[in-house]
Scaffold this motif. Structure first.
Motif, PDB file in Angstrom:
ATOM      1  N   GLU B 133      -0.500   1.420   2.198  1.00 29.02           N
ATOM      2  CA  GLU B 133      -0.974   0.741   0.988  1.00 29.02           C
ATOM      3  C   GLU B 133       0.209   0.349   0.101  1.00 29.02           C
ATOM      4  O   GLU B 133       0.249  -0.743  -0.452  1.00 29.02           O
ATOM      5  CB  GLU B 133      -1.915   1.677   0.229  1.00 29.02           C
ATOM      6  CG  GLU B 133      -2.624   1.033  -0.934  1.00 29.02           C
ATOM      7  CD  GLU B 133      -3.542   2.032  -1.618  1.00 29.02           C
ATOM      8  OE1 GLU B 133      -4.647   2.240  -1.094  1.00 29.02           O
ATOM      9  OE2 GLU B 133      -3.133   2.618  -2.631  1.00 29.02           O
ATOM     10  N   GLN B 134       1.186   1.255   0.010  1.00 28.92           N
ATOM     11  CA  GLN B 134       2.365   0.957  -0.811  1.00 28.92           C
ATOM     12  C   GLN B 134       3.229  -0.117  -0.180  1.00 28.92           C
ATOM     13  O   GLN B 134       3.855  -0.911  -0.866  1.00 28.92           O
ATOM     14  CB  GLN B 134       3.186   2.223  -1.037  1.00 28.92           C
ATOM     15  CG  GLN B 134       2.550   3.148  -2.051  1.00 28.92           C
ATOM     16  CD  GLN B 134       3.415   4.370  -2.287  1.00 28.92           C
ATOM     17  OE1 GLN B 134       4.627   4.284  -2.308  1.00 28.92           O
ATOM     18  NE2 GLN B 134       2.776   5.506  -2.447  1.00 28.92           N
ATOM     19  N   LYS B 151      -2.029  -2.605  -6.343  1.00 32.72           N
ATOM     20  CA  LYS B 151      -2.758  -1.672  -5.499  1.00 32.72           C
ATOM     21  C   LYS B 151      -4.134  -2.241  -5.132  1.00 32.72           C
ATOM     22  O   LYS B 151      -4.556  -2.181  -3.978  1.00 32.72           O
ATOM     23  CB  LYS B 151      -2.914  -0.343  -6.244  1.00 32.72           C
ATOM     24  CG  LYS B 151      -3.353   0.779  -5.343  1.00 32.72           C
ATOM     25  CD  LYS B 151      -3.530   2.080  -6.100  1.00 32.72           C
ATOM     26  CE  LYS B 151      -4.377   2.985  -5.230  1.00 32.72           C
ATOM     27  NZ  LYS B 151      -4.718   4.240  -5.791  1.00 32.72           N
ATOM     28  N   ALA B 154      -3.646  -4.847  -2.595  1.00 32.41           N
ATOM     29  CA  ALA B 154      -3.355  -4.265  -1.286  1.00 32.41           C
ATOM     30  C   ALA B 154      -4.636  -3.792  -0.613  1.00 32.41           C
ATOM     31  O   ALA B 154      -4.850  -3.999   0.585  1.00 32.41           O
ATOM     32  CB  ALA B 154      -2.371  -3.110  -1.434  1.00 32.41           C
ATOM     33  N   ARG B 155      -5.502  -3.168  -1.391  1.00 32.15           N
ATOM     34  CA  ARG B 155      -6.751  -2.656  -0.817  1.00 32.15           C
ATOM     35  C   ARG B 155      -7.659  -3.798  -0.367  1.00 32.15           C
ATOM     36  O   ARG B 155      -8.277  -3.736   0.696  1.00 32.15           O
ATOM     37  CB  ARG B 155      -7.464  -1.762  -1.835  1.00 32.15           C
ATOM     38  CG  ARG B 155      -6.711  -0.475  -2.118  1.00 32.15           C
ATOM     39  CD  ARG B 155      -7.380   0.337  -3.189  1.00 32.15           C
ATOM     40  NE  ARG B 155      -8.630   0.932  -2.730  1.00 32.15           N
ATOM     41  CZ  ARG B 155      -8.715   2.082  -2.070  1.00 32.15           C
ATOM     42  NH1 ARG B 155      -7.622   2.758  -1.807  1.00 32.15           N
ATOM     43  NH2 ARG B 155      -9.865   2.556  -1.678  1.00 32.15           N
ATOM     44  N   MET B 158      -6.284  -5.113   2.864  1.00 29.64           N
ATOM     45  CA  MET B 158      -6.564  -4.236   4.000  1.00 29.64           C
ATOM     46  C   MET B 158      -7.979  -4.463   4.488  1.00 29.64           C
ATOM     47  O   MET B 158      -8.255  -4.487   5.686  1.00 29.64           O
ATOM     48  CB  MET B 158      -6.364  -2.775   3.595  1.00 29.64           C
ATOM     49  CG  MET B 158      -4.903  -2.409   3.461  1.00 29.64           C
ATOM     50  SD  MET B 158      -4.684  -0.726   2.918  1.00 29.64           S
ATOM     51  CE  MET B 158      -5.306   0.140   4.327  1.00 29.64           C
ATOM     52  N   PRO B 165      -9.622   0.586   3.530  1.00 31.26           N
ATOM     53  CA  PRO B 165      -8.557   1.111   2.662  1.00 31.26           C
ATOM     54  C   PRO B 165      -8.714   2.596   2.339  1.00 31.26           C
ATOM     55  O   PRO B 165      -7.713   3.288   2.138  1.00 31.26           O
ATOM     56  CB  PRO B 165      -8.654   0.249   1.400  1.00 31.26           C
ATOM     57  CG  PRO B 165      -9.920  -0.488   1.480  1.00 31.26           C
ATOM     58  CD  PRO B 165     -10.366  -0.521   2.901  1.00 31.26           C
ATOM     59  N   GLY B 169      -5.389   3.673   3.757  1.00 33.52           N
ATOM     60  CA  GLY B 169      -4.443   3.389   2.682  1.00 33.52           C
ATOM     61  C   GLY B 169      -3.312   4.385   2.556  1.00 33.52           C
ATOM     62  O   GLY B 169      -2.172   4.016   2.334  1.00 33.52           O
ATOM     63  N   GLN B 170      -3.629   5.673   2.711  1.00 29.05           N
ATOM     64  CA  GLN B 170      -2.615   6.698   2.495  1.00 29.05           C
ATOM     65  C   GLN B 170      -1.911   7.117   3.777  1.00 29.05           C
ATOM     66  O   GLN B 170      -1.130   8.053   3.785  1.00 29.05           O
ATOM     67  CB  GLN B 170      -3.245   7.929   1.836  1.00 29.05           C
ATOM     68  CG  GLN B 170      -3.858   7.648   0.479  1.00 29.05           C
ATOM     69  CD  GLN B 170      -2.871   6.992  -0.458  1.00 29.05           C
ATOM     70  OE1 GLN B 170      -1.714   7.385  -0.510  1.00 29.05           O
ATOM     71  NE2 GLN B 170      -3.317   5.981  -1.175  1.00 29.05           N
ATOM     72  N   ARG B 188       0.577  -7.377   4.731  1.00 36.08           N
ATOM     73  CA  ARG B 188       1.774  -7.361   3.903  1.00 36.08           C
ATOM     74  C   ARG B 188       2.299  -8.777   3.688  1.00 36.08           C
ATOM     75  O   ARG B 188       2.692  -9.156   2.587  1.00 36.08           O
ATOM     76  CB  ARG B 188       2.840  -6.482   4.570  1.00 36.08           C
ATOM     77  CG  ARG B 188       3.986  -6.108   3.683  1.00 36.08           C
ATOM     78  CD  ARG B 188       5.322  -6.703   4.092  1.00 36.08           C
ATOM     79  NE  ARG B 188       5.563  -6.653   5.514  1.00 36.08           N
ATOM     80  CZ  ARG B 188       6.232  -5.696   6.115  1.00 36.08           C
ATOM     81  NH1 ARG B 188       6.698  -4.696   5.428  1.00 36.08           N
ATOM     82  NH2 ARG B 188       6.438  -5.755   7.411  1.00 36.08           N
TER      83      ARG B 188
END
Lengths: 300, 361
Positions: B133-134, B151, B154-155, B158, B165, B169-170, B188
Motif C-alpha cells: 500500500e505504501q 492512502k 492506493a486502496r 488496489m 486492499p 495492503g499491509q 503503482r
C-alpha cells in the motif's frame, strides 16, 4: 459440480471478509526472534550487564576506589569480598561493576557514532557512484591499509589519553568498515527497479534515499555494527591496557586486566576476572548480532 | 484480435488533452543512446554500444503500440530513455504537442505524471521493506498529495487491479505471487494518473494463465482510464493480441512499423518474416524444426555496414552491405502506414527483388 451443490454453495451466508494481522517490519522481526532462545538469552544477558553498569552505585557492595593494604590480592570468596581483591586491596566485584560503565560506553558509543557517520558516507558513495564514490572509498581505503589496533594506537598516541580521545579514536577506527558495508549494500539497492520506479515519479533524491534506500541498507549495516560492539570493547580494553585509554585509578575492564597482569602468578583466577567479563560481553553481542541477522532477513 | 482503438470522442473528452485528438500523444524523434565502453589505465573510451540508434516513431492517443525484437535489440533502453531514467545522447520527445524540456523543470515533472512504466522484473521493482500500500501511495505523496488521500488512492487502485486492499495492503512483496506483484506494479504506475503506460515485458515472467489475467486487466484498465500503451515484449502472440500497431526493432534501429494486421499478415522486412516464422504453431504438423534465424545478432558495438541485418538475411545482395536502407518518413503521422527499412521494398534501390516489391510500397 451438480446444480444442487452449486445452489447450496450460493445460499451459504456470505463469510465476513478475513481480517489480516497487521504486522509491520519490526513486528515480523520480533516474531522470528521470539523463538530464537540463544539470541534471547544473550539479549537478556546484555541487558543485565548494562543494567548492572548503570546501577553500579546502588548494586556495588563496596567503594571501588577504597584500597586496603591488609587485604591485597585475596582469593575469590574471601570474607565479604565476593570476587576477591586486586593488587591494592580494592573489591573486585565493585570495580567490575563500575568498570562496566566505561567499557560498555566504549563498546556502544563509538559504534553508534561510526554507524551514523560511516553509514552516511557509504550510502552517499554507493548511491551517487562515480567520482563521489571514488573520493570517499579511496579515503576509506587509506584507513583500511593499517591494522585496526595499530591505527587506534597511532591515533590515541598522538591525541593523548583520556576518555574523550579514546572515544574519538575508536570512532575513527570503526568508520571505514561500516562505510564499506553501507556502500556495498547501497550500490546493490541502487540498481534495483524500484529505485527507478521511484525516480520516475519525480521524487527528490533525498526522498528516494530515505524512503527506499536507507530502509534496505539499514539491516546489513545494523547487524554488522552489532558485531563491532565487541570489537570496540576489546580495542578499548587494549588501549587502556597499553595506557592510552582511561588512566588509573578509574575502574575499566581493560585497565584492570593490565594492572592485574603482574599478579597473575599470585592470584590467577582473580586476575582473569576482567578478561572473563570482556569475553562474556563480546560473545553475547556476537551471538545477538547473529540472531538479528537471521531475524531481519525478510525472505527467511 | 486487436483491441479496438478508443474512439476520438472519448479522447477529446479527456481534460488532460491539450493537442486535440489528431495530435499524437508522444512523438519520438531521432532518439539515440550510445553507452561508452571504457577500458585501460586512463579509463578512456575505447568503443560504444549503439543501444538505440536514431529511433523515431509516434504513439497515437488511445492506441497500443507493440515493440518487438530479440533480446538486446534496445527495447528496454528505449523505454528507459522515454522515462528519462537514463540521459539521452540525442533526440526529442514531444508530449501531446509540447517539447519535453531537457533539464529538470515543470515540463519534465509533467512528463513524469503523464508517462509511467511497469517494469519487467516484478520482484526487484517493489521495495522489499515497504508494505505494498505504501509502495503505491509513494508516487502521489511525492507529487504533493496528503498522506491520507494518497492512502485512499492506493486502496482504490488496489481494488481496481483486483487486489483486496484489506487483505493485501499491509503485505510485503515477498508475501505475494508473481501475478499479484505485477498487479501491484500496475497499480503503482497508475497512481500518478498517467496517460501513457510503458509496459516493459510486463507479462513475460508470468505463467500463461496469470499472463492472460493480467492482459485482460490491462485491456479493462485501458478502457476505463483512457490509457495509451507502449507494450514491449518478445512474445509475438501477446503483442498481436494486445497491439494496434507494431514496431519491430533490430540492433537499436526500427526495421518495420505498421498496423498489427499488416505486420502479421504481410511482413515486409526479412527480419520480421523470420521472427514471425519462429512462432510456435498450435498445429503440431505445422511446427518449425529449423530455426528461421541462425546465430546471435551481431554486436551492437560494431554493427555491420549497410543494412544491419545483412549478416543473417537470406536475400542479402551487394547493395545491402554497402548502403543502409531508410525506413521512410515515419513521422508523417499516418497511423495506417506500413514501413520497412529494407532495400527490397524500396523501388530503384538496386536490389534484384526491389522492382517486384515496388507495388507493395
Amino acid at each position: 459440480m451438480t446444480d444442487a451443490t452449486a445452489d447450496a454453495l450460493r445460499d451459504l451466508p456470505a463469510r465476513p471478509a478475513p481480517t489480516v494481522r497487521v504486522r509491520g517490519y519490526w513486528g515480523s522481526v520480533w516474531n522470528r526472534l521470539r523463538y530464537d532462545y540463544v539470541t534471547l538469552f544473550c539479549l537478556a544477558l546484555i541487558l543485565v550487564i548494562i543494567g548492572l553498569a548503570i546501577f553500579a552505585p546502588w548494586v556495588a557492595p563496596m567503594d571501588p576506589y577504597k584500597s586496603s593494604m591488609a587485604h591485597r590480592l585475596k582469593p575469590i570468596g574471601y570474607r565479604n569480598y565476593l570476587l576477591g581483591t586486586d593488587e591494592q586491596g580494592r573489591d573486585m566485584l565493585s570495580r567490575l561493576l563500575y568498570g562496566g560503565r566505561v567499557s560498555l560506553t566504549m563498546g556502544i558509543l563509538p559504534v553508534g557514532l561510526a554507524t551514523i557517520i560511516g553509514g552516511l558516507f557509504g550510502v552517499v558513495a554507493g548511491y551517487f557512484g562515480g567520482a563521489v564514490n571514488m573520493v570517499i572509498m579511496r579515503t576509506m581505503d587509506i584507513f583500511f591499509a593499517f591494522p585496526s589496533v595499530l591505527l587506534a594506537v597511532a591515533i590515541s598516541g598522538s591525541l593523548g589519553g583520556g576518555i574523550t580521545n579514546q572515544l574519538l579514536t575508536l570512532t575513527v577506527v570503526l568508520i571505514p568498515p561500516l562505510c564499506r558495508v553501507a556502500e556495498t549494500a547501497t550500490s546493490q539497492v541502487r540498481n534495483m527497479d524500484f529505485v527507478d520506479a521511484a525516480r520516475s515519479t519525480g521524487a527528490s533524491t533525498a526522498s528516494i534515499l530515505f524512503t527506499h534506500v536507507l530502509i534496505n541498507v539499514m539491516s546489513p549495516v545494523l547487524v554488522y555494527a552489532s558485531t563491532l560492539v565487541s570489537v570496540s570493547i576489546i580495542l578499548a580494553s587494549g588501549l587502556s591496557f597499553l595506557g592510552l585509554g582511561v588512566s588509573p585509578p578509574t575502574a575499566d575492564w581493560g585497565l584492570m586486566l593490565s594492572t592485574l597482569r603482574q599478579s597473575i602468578y599470585v592470584q590467577p583466577l582473580v586476575s582473569a576476572i576482567p578478561g572473563i567479563a570482556i569475553l562474556i560481553t563480546s560473545i553475547a553481542f556476537n551471538l545477538v548480532s547473529d540472531g538479528l541477522r537471521q531475524a531481519m532477513d525478510v525472505r527467511a | 484480435m486487436a483491441l479496438p482503438v478508443s474512439s476520438p470522442q472519448a479522447t477529446a473528452s479527456d481534460p488532460r488533452d491539450r493537442g486535440g485528438p489528431a495530435q499524437p500523444l508522444l512523438i519520438v524523434e531521432a532518439m539515440r543512446k550510445y553507452f561508452p565502453i571504457r577500458a585501460g589505465l586512463l579509463n578512456r573510451q575505447v568503443a560504444e554500444v549503439k543501444a538505440v540508434d536514431d529511433v523515431s516513431f509516434f504513439v497515437i492517443k488511445g492506441e497500443t503500440l507493440g515493440i518487438v525484437g530479440e533480446s538486446g535489440c534496445g527495447k528496454s533502453t528505449l523505454a528507459r530513455l522515454l522515462m528519462h531514467l537514463i540521459p539521452k545522447d540525442q533526440g526529442q520527445l514531444v508530449l501531446d504537442g509540447d517539447l519535453v524540456g531537457e533539464a529538470r523543470g515543470v515540463l519534465l515533472n509533467d512528463l513524469r505524471r503523464s508517462l509511467q512504466m511497469v517494469f519487467q522484473d516484478s520482484s526487484s521493482s517493489l521495495n522489499p521493506r515497504l508494505p505494498i500500500e505504501q509502495s503505491i501511495a509513494y508516487g502521489p505523496k511525492v507529487q504533493g498529495a496528503s498522506g491520507k488521500s494518497a492512502k485512499a488512492q492506493a486502496r482504490a487502485l488496489m481494488e481496481k487491479v483486483g487486489l483486496n486492499p484489506n487483505l493485501f495492503g499491509q503485505r510485503y512483496p515477498h508475501e505475494l505471487s508473481g501475478g499479484q506483484k505485477q498487479r501491484v506494479n500496475i497499480a503503482r504506475a497508475l497512481a500518478l494518473d498517467p496517460r501513457l503506460l510503458i509496459l516493459d515485458e510486463a507479462v513475460s515472467a508470468l505463467d500463461k494463465s496469470v499472463e492472460a489475467q493480467v492482459l485482460n486487466l490491462l485491456a479493462d484498465l485501458k478502457r476505463q482510464l483512457n490509457l495509451t500503451y507502449i507494450f514491449i515484449s518478445h512474445d509475438l502472440h501477446v503483442v498481436r493480441y494486445i497491439s494496434d500497431r507494431v514496431l519491430v526493432m533490430y540492433l537499436g534501429q526500427v526495421v518495420e512499423i505498421g498496423p498489427v494486421e499488416a505486420i502479421y499478415d504481410d511482413p515486409k522486412h526479412p527480419y520480421t518474416q523470420a521472427l514471425l516464422a519462429c512462432r510456435l504453431s498450435m498445429d503440431p504438423e505445422a511446427r518449425v524444426d529449423a530455426a528461421p534465424l541462425a546465430g546471435d545478432p551481431p554486436s551492437p558495438v560494431s554493427p555491420p555496414s549497410g543494412c544491419r541485418f545483412h549478416t543473417r538475411c537470406p536475400f542479402v545482395e551487394e547493395v545491402c552491405k554497402a548502403k543502409a536502407p531508410a525506413l521512410g518518413d515515419v513521422l508523417k503521422l499516418d497511423p495506417g502506414q506500413h514501413l520497412a527499412a529494407c532495400h527490397m521494398v524500396h523501388p530503384g534501390s538496386g536490389h534484384s527483388r526491389a522492382a517486384a516489391s515496388a507495388a507493395l510500397h
